[in-house]
Write a protein that holds these residues in place. Structure first.
Motif, mmCIF file in Angstrom:
data_model
loop_
_atom_site.group_PDB
_atom_site.id
_atom_site.type_symbol
_atom_site.label_atom_id
_atom_site.label_comp_id
_atom_site.label_asym_id
_atom_site.label_seq_id
_atom_site.Cartn_x
_atom_site.Cartn_y
_atom_site.Cartn_z
ATOM 1 N N UNK A 116 0.896 -1.255 -0.191
ATOM 2 C CA UNK A 116 -0.099 0.227 -0.018
ATOM 3 C C UNK A 116 0.996 1.298 0.023
ATOM 4 N N UNK A 117 1.898 1.391 -0.943
ATOM 5 C CA UNK A 117 2.758 2.309 -0.863
ATOM 6 C C UNK A 117 2.169 3.708 -1.499
ATOM 7 N N UNK A 118 1.105 3.455 -2.140
ATOM 8 C CA UNK A 118 0.177 4.652 -2.580
ATOM 9 C C UNK A 118 -0.456 5.241 -1.614
ATOM 10 N N UNK A 119 -0.989 4.541 -0.604
ATOM 11 C CA UNK A 119 -1.802 5.220 0.741
ATOM 12 C C UNK A 119 -0.604 5.836 1.643
ATOM 13 N N UNK A 120 0.592 5.336 1.611
ATOM 14 C CA UNK A 120 1.841 6.005 2.171
ATOM 15 C C UNK A 120 2.134 7.007 1.747
ATOM 16 N N UNK A 121 2.157 7.369 0.340
ATOM 17 C CA UNK A 121 2.699 8.478 -0.119
ATOM 18 C C UNK A 121 1.572 9.667 0.026
ATOM 19 N N UNK A 123 -0.418 10.096 2.706
ATOM 20 C CA UNK A 123 -0.332 10.408 4.051
ATOM 21 C C UNK A 123 1.099 10.731 4.272
ATOM 22 N N UNK A 124 1.975 10.975 3.467
ATOM 23 C CA UNK A 124 3.452 11.231 3.867
ATOM 24 C C UNK A 124 3.819 12.722 4.289
ATOM 25 N N UNK A 125 4.592 12.920 5.386
ATOM 26 C CA UNK A 125 4.889 14.290 5.632
ATOM 27 C C UNK A 125 5.566 15.040 4.257
ATOM 28 N N UNK A 149 5.952 7.762 -7.997
ATOM 29 C CA UNK A 149 6.705 9.172 -8.063
ATOM 30 C C UNK A 149 5.816 10.349 -8.537
ATOM 31 N N UNK A 150 4.937 9.946 -9.493
ATOM 32 C CA UNK A 150 4.045 11.334 -9.912
ATOM 33 C C UNK A 150 3.240 11.259 -8.727
ATOM 34 N N UNK A 151 2.950 10.511 -8.123
ATOM 35 C CA UNK A 151 1.847 10.848 -6.974
ATOM 36 C C UNK A 151 2.391 11.760 -5.983
ATOM 37 N N UNK A 152 3.641 11.364 -5.695
ATOM 38 C CA UNK A 152 4.440 12.513 -5.036
ATOM 39 C C UNK A 152 4.708 13.681 -5.220
ATOM 40 N N UNK A 153 5.151 13.523 -6.820
ATOM 41 C CA UNK A 153 5.454 14.988 -7.458
ATOM 42 C C UNK A 153 4.080 15.720 -7.398
ATOM 43 N N UNK A 154 3.019 15.209 -7.537
ATOM 44 C CA UNK A 154 1.803 16.198 -7.680
ATOM 45 C C UNK A 154 1.642 16.776 -6.495
ATOM 46 N N UNK A 155 1.732 16.019 -5.309
ATOM 47 C CA UNK A 155 1.528 16.635 -4.075
ATOM 48 C C UNK A 155 2.433 17.628 -3.612
ATOM 49 N N UNK A 156 3.811 17.631 -4.321
ATOM 50 C CA UNK A 156 4.465 18.771 -3.986
ATOM 51 C C UNK A 156 4.412 19.914 -4.840
ATOM 52 N N UNK A 157 4.007 19.692 -6.227
ATOM 53 C CA UNK A 157 3.464 20.563 -6.899
ATOM 54 C C UNK A 157 2.315 21.478 -6.382
ATOM 55 N N UNK A 158 1.393 20.649 -5.848
ATOM 56 C CA UNK A 158 0.030 21.379 -5.152
ATOM 57 C C UNK A 158 0.640 22.303 -4.250
ATOM 58 N N UNK A 159 1.592 21.886 -3.619
ATOM 59 C CA UNK A 159 2.215 23.118 -2.253
ATOM 60 C C UNK A 159 3.309 23.720 -2.648
ATOM 61 N N UNK A 160 3.633 23.905 -3.970
ATOM 62 C CA UNK A 160 4.181 25.151 -4.588
ATOM 63 C C UNK A 160 5.818 24.647 -4.434
ATOM 64 N N UNK A 161 6.143 23.397 -4.228
ATOM 65 C CA UNK A 161 7.466 23.085 -4.137
ATOM 66 C C UNK A 161 8.010 22.384 -5.616
ATOM 67 N N UNK A 162 8.124 23.335 -6.464
ATOM 68 C CA UNK A 162 8.359 22.893 -7.912
ATOM 69 C C UNK A 162 9.701 22.200 -8.251
ATOM 70 N N UNK A 163 10.672 22.599 -7.542
ATOM 71 C CA UNK A 163 11.928 21.836 -7.585
ATOM 72 C C UNK A 163 11.820 20.547 -7.224
#
Length: 235
Positions: A116-121, A123-125, A149-163
């Motif tokens: 369930x790594x998708x759920x882990x991503x 809920x991750x900090x 990786x895309x899931x994590x990247x999408x979350x980072x993009x939403x919060x403005x951490x583009x790099x």
């Protein structure tokens, strides 16, 4: 002797020896350690007896339940592994629910064991996104790694951490999204200095190398224009 000829001879033999499965199961199920007023000694002794008797009649579920009630988590997990896949999964769920709050690393173990790594991503900090990406790199299956990786990247993009998001999309080998971020970065540089050849060169170099990960990839029109502009600058 008649027991020998019964279809359930072994079960009846256990009954004959004085171990009634129904009675033992009821005792184990009804056990409540909160009623013990002896300081724990009686509770421990009772648990040991209940577990032993439950094992005699093959009731691993009752034995596991007793161990959990008495806080003997390791014993519960070991016993559950002998009681079939369903009991093993049930015991794991109880264990993770009880322990993961005080030991966050167990969330990683849970995600790996249960796939369930998708759920882990989800809920991750995000402040620890590097650790999350490392976990995906270590434990993610080949077929699921890009999407994670895309899931994590999408979350980072939403919060403005583009790099950081860009690195995740690069790890996913998502050329389209990665190049789009680089293009936005180039546009900012050209807005400050219209003929910034070094910025254009860096963009073309990164895009050319990264695009080799997918044969036949066709760049968007705005990116193709940058290649034309770069060629003109070199002429």
């Amino acid at each position: 002797m008649s027991l020998i000829f019964e279809s359930n001879a072994r079960e009846q033999l256990v009954q004959y020896l004085g171990f009634d499965a129904d009675s033992i199961n009821k005792i184990a199920t009804d056990f409540d350690p909160s009623t013990d007023v002896s300081g724990g000694s009686t509770e421990r002794k009772w648990t040991e007896d209940a577990v032993s008797k439950a094992l005699l009649v093959g009731n691993f579920e009752a034995a596991v339940e007793c161990c959990f009630k008495n806080g003997q988590l390791a014993d519960a997990l070991i016993l559950s592994s002998c009681g079939g896949a369903e009991l093993w999964q049930k015991a794991q769920a109880i264990y993770f629910e009880r322990e993961s709050k005080s030991r966050p690393y167990l969330n990683v173990v849970k995600a790996v064991i249960n796939s369930t790594l998708g759920e882990f991503v989800a809920d991750s900090d995000l402040s620890n996104w590097r650790e999350t990406l490392a976990i995906l790199s270590t434990y993610g299956k080949s077929e699921e790694f890009p999407s994670l990786c895309e899931q994590l990247g999408g979350r980072l993009q939403e919060c403005g951490d583009v790099d950081s998001a860009t690195l995740c999309f690069m790890s996913a080998l998502n050329i389209e999204k990665t190049v789009a971020f680089w293009k936005a970065e180039l546009d900012e540089a050209l807005a400050l200095e219209e003929n910034n050849v070094m910025a254009l060169h860096a963009f073309i170099e990164k895009v050319t190398v990264f695009s080799q990960t997918e044969a036949g990839f066709v760049f968007p029109e705005d990116v193709q224009e940058m290649f034309t502009q770069y060629a003109s600058a070199l002429a």
